[in-house]
Motif scaffolding. Structure first.
Motif, mmCIF file in Angstrom:
data_model
loop_
_atom_site.group_PDB
_atom_site.id
_atom_site.type_symbol
_atom_site.label_atom_id
_atom_site.label_comp_id
_atom_site.label_asym_id
_atom_site.label_seq_id
_atom_site.Cartn_x
_atom_site.Cartn_y
_atom_site.Cartn_z
ATOM 1 N N CYS A 281 0.847 -1.195 0.000
ATOM 2 C CA CYS A 281 0.000 0.000 0.000
ATOM 3 C C CYS A 281 0.885 1.248 0.000
ATOM 4 O O CYS A 281 1.849 1.320 0.757
ATOM 5 C CB CYS A 281 -0.879 -0.019 1.244
ATOM 6 S SG CYS A 281 -1.842 1.474 1.509
ATOM 7 N N ARG B 263 0.184 4.125 1.198
ATOM 8 C CA ARG B 263 -0.010 4.895 2.443
ATOM 9 C C ARG B 263 0.700 4.270 3.627
ATOM 10 O O ARG B 263 1.454 4.929 4.333
ATOM 11 C CB ARG B 263 -1.495 4.990 2.779
ATOM 12 C CG ARG B 263 -2.239 5.994 1.971
ATOM 13 C CD ARG B 263 -3.630 6.180 2.543
ATOM 14 N NE ARG B 263 -4.496 6.812 1.558
ATOM 15 C CZ ARG B 263 -5.797 6.894 1.685
ATOM 16 N NH1 ARG B 263 -6.406 6.389 2.728
ATOM 17 N NH2 ARG B 263 -6.504 7.479 0.751
ATOM 18 N N CYS B 264 0.428 2.970 3.876
ATOM 19 C CA CYS B 264 0.895 2.365 5.126
ATOM 20 C C CYS B 264 1.935 1.262 4.940
ATOM 21 O O CYS B 264 2.547 0.844 5.908
ATOM 22 C CB CYS B 264 -0.294 1.825 5.918
ATOM 23 S SG CYS B 264 -1.100 0.425 5.153
ATOM 24 N N LYS C 250 1.333 -1.904 3.969
ATOM 25 C CA LYS C 250 0.783 -3.250 4.154
ATOM 26 C C LYS C 250 0.351 -3.803 2.785
ATOM 27 O O LYS C 250 0.258 -3.069 1.813
ATOM 28 C CB LYS C 250 -0.408 -3.179 5.107
ATOM 29 C CG LYS C 250 -0.024 -2.693 6.504
ATOM 30 C CD LYS C 250 -0.406 -3.699 7.533
ATOM 31 C CE LYS C 250 0.223 -3.479 8.868
ATOM 32 N NZ LYS C 250 -0.144 -2.330 9.605
ATOM 33 N N CYS D 5 -6.341 -2.022 0.681
ATOM 34 C CA CYS D 5 -5.290 -2.297 1.655
ATOM 35 C C CYS D 5 -5.812 -3.289 2.691
ATOM 36 O O CYS D 5 -6.992 -3.255 3.053
ATOM 37 C CB CYS D 5 -4.873 -0.994 2.332
ATOM 38 S SG CYS D 5 -3.588 -1.213 3.578
ATOM 39 N N ASP E 6 -5.036 -3.380 5.777
ATOM 40 C CA ASP E 6 -5.244 -2.692 7.048
ATOM 41 C C ASP E 6 -6.496 -1.833 6.944
ATOM 42 O O ASP E 6 -6.529 -0.845 6.212
ATOM 43 C CB ASP E 6 -4.021 -1.820 7.371
ATOM 44 C CG ASP E 6 -4.128 -1.142 8.720
ATOM 45 O OD1 ASP E 6 -5.019 -1.531 9.515
ATOM 46 O OD2 ASP E 6 -3.328 -0.231 8.985
ATOM 47 N N CYS F 151 -6.307 1.969 7.543
ATOM 48 C CA CYS F 151 -5.679 2.752 6.470
ATOM 49 C C CYS F 151 -6.734 3.305 5.514
ATOM 50 O O CYS F 151 -6.625 4.423 5.038
ATOM 51 C CB CYS F 151 -4.689 1.885 5.710
ATOM 52 S SG CYS F 151 -3.965 2.657 4.268
ATOM 53 N N GLN F 152 -7.756 2.525 5.201
ATOM 54 C CA GLN F 152 -8.869 2.881 4.322
ATOM 55 C C GLN F 152 -8.460 3.188 2.885
ATOM 56 O O GLN F 152 -9.152 3.921 2.187
ATOM 57 C CB GLN F 152 -9.665 4.064 4.886
ATOM 58 C CG GLN F 152 -10.400 3.753 6.149
ATOM 59 C CD GLN F 152 -11.270 4.906 6.590
ATOM 60 O OE1 GLN F 152 -11.030 6.055 6.249
ATOM 61 N NE2 GLN F 152 -12.289 4.608 7.372
ATOM 62 N N PHE F 153 -7.335 2.658 2.410
ATOM 63 C CA PHE F 153 -6.937 2.883 1.018
ATOM 64 C C PHE F 153 -7.689 1.901 0.134
ATOM 65 O O PHE F 153 -7.597 0.685 0.303
ATOM 66 C CB PHE F 153 -5.427 2.680 0.843
ATOM 67 C CG PHE F 153 -4.971 2.847 -0.574
ATOM 68 C CD1 PHE F 153 -4.736 4.111 -1.082
ATOM 69 C CD2 PHE F 153 -4.799 1.750 -1.402
ATOM 70 C CE1 PHE F 153 -4.325 4.271 -2.394
ATOM 71 C CE2 PHE F 153 -4.385 1.907 -2.712
ATOM 72 C CZ PHE F 153 -4.148 3.174 -3.206
ATOM 73 N N GLY G 299 -4.921 11.132 1.093
ATOM 74 C CA GLY G 299 -4.901 10.560 2.430
ATOM 75 C C GLY G 299 -6.284 10.453 3.028
ATOM 76 O O GLY G 299 -6.456 9.967 4.129
#
Length: 173
Positions: A75, A77-78, A80, A91, A93, A96-98, A152
């Motif tokens: 991902c 963003r994070c 994962k 994602c 996670d 994270c909400q991606f 984000g």
């Protein structure tokens, strides 16, 4: 296996095995075997025999191949793993909400569907080139580079970048 979902240079996370959770870049891909080699992962000891006079032999440590199904793209963003679902690329996670939706309004209005290759390029490089996108205003198709604009927040945005025209084609002379 002929298709592998990752390419050389992708940053991936290992999902299972003794190196579970490790991140690394893919050094080599073998689509016939369905295996990849990830840097600093699955280290094995090889016993090397001296080949020439004066050359030293011994035990060396090297990366070994692992099955491609045991690695996943990360991902942006994070960091994962990102999984493909029926309707999205999300994602693992939940905090994270991606999420990149396959039937996003951006894609449906241009009469295109997000493919696995497009998603991998967007996750890795942040951009992908797409041919044959539909223009509602002109009623014709065009080629463009789609850029991932991740703010984000809850939703992911996309931007378009058009290639520069060559001199002498439709206008400039």
């Amino acid at each position: 296996m002929s298709k592998v979902h990752v390419k050389t240079g992708d940053t991936v996370v290992i999902l299972s095995g003794k190196d579970r959770g490790k991140k690394g870049k893919i050094m080599a891909v073998s689509p016939k075997e369905g295996k990849v080699i990830v840097e600093n992962a699955n280290i094995v000891s090889k016993h090397v025999k001296p080949r020439k006079m004066g050359e030293a032999g011994g035990i060396i440590k090297a990366e070994s191949a692992i099955y491609a199904c045991k690695v996943q793209v990360v991902c942006p963003r994070c960091g994962k793993p990102v999984y493909e679902g029926k309707k999205n690329f999300a994602c693992s996670d939940r905090a994270c909400q991606f999420v990149m939706w396959k039937n996003d309004r951006f894609w449906t209005s241009r009469r295109k569907e997000m493919t696995r290759k497009m998603a991998a390029d967007l996750l890795k490089k942040g951009r992908t080139s797409v041919k044959g996108m539909w223009s509602e205003k002109k009623g014709s198709t065009y080629d463009a580079v789609v850029i991932l604009d991740d703010t984000g927040g809850k939703y992911v945005n996309f931007k378009l970048e058009f290639p520069k025209r060559k001199d002498g084609v439709h206008g400039k002379k």
